[in-house]
Design a protein around this motif. Structure first.
Motif, PDB file in Angstrom:
ATOM      1  N   VAL A   1       0.870  -1.166   0.000  1.00  0.00           N
ATOM      2  CA  VAL A   1       0.000   0.000   0.000  1.00  0.00           C
ATOM      3  C   VAL A   1       0.912   1.223   0.000  1.00  0.00           C
ATOM      4  O   VAL A   1       1.660   1.468   0.941  1.00  0.00           O
ATOM      5  N   THR A   2       0.866   2.034  -1.060  1.00  0.00           N
ATOM      6  CA  THR A   2       1.780   3.186  -1.177  1.00  0.00           C
ATOM      7  C   THR A   2       1.038   4.505  -1.108  1.00  0.00           C
ATOM      8  O   THR A   2       1.670   5.541  -0.914  1.00  0.00           O
ATOM      9  N   ASP A   3      -0.261   4.525  -1.274  1.00  0.00           N
ATOM     10  CA  ASP A   3      -1.018   5.800  -1.292  1.00  0.00           C
ATOM     11  C   ASP A   3      -1.657   6.083   0.057  1.00  0.00           C
ATOM     12  O   ASP A   3      -2.842   6.159   0.196  1.00  0.00           O
ATOM     13  N   TRP A   4      -0.893   6.413   1.095  1.00  0.00           N
ATOM     14  CA  TRP A   4      -1.449   6.760   2.403  1.00  0.00           C
ATOM     15  C   TRP A   4      -1.310   8.187   2.654  1.00  0.00           C
ATOM     16  O   TRP A   4      -0.535   8.950   2.689  1.00  0.00           O
TER      17      TRP A   4
END
Length: 83
Positions: free
Chosen positions: A80-83
């Motif tokens: 998960v990279t879009d935080w």
């Protein structure tokens, strides 16, 4: 006994005036053995066809349940990279 001796023996047998006597029950025995050989060959062919059919059925069932053409699910979750 080499080939020349066998040929000479056969020629001597064929040149005799009365032909060699064939046993009277030879024909029946030959027919019986030939029939048995034919039945045995037919049974072997049937067993081979049955084994082939069984192998095809087993392969079809395996392919339907295992579905080897489908890509297996991923073992890890994506990052998960879009935080």
């Amino acid at each position: 006994m080499n080939l020349a001796e066998r040929e000479a023996t056969v020629r001597r047998l064929l040149e005799r005036e009365p032909p060699p006597v064939v046993p009277p029950d030879l024909y029946g025995e030959v027919v019986r053995r030939g029939g048995r050989m034919l039945r045995r060959g037919r049974a072997v062919r049937r067993l081979l066809w049955l084994a082939l059919f069984g192998a095809v059925v087993v392969f079809a069932v395996w392919a339907a349940t295992a579905r080897p053409w489908v890509e297996p699910p991923s073992e890890t979750t994506p990052l998960v990279t879009d935080w």
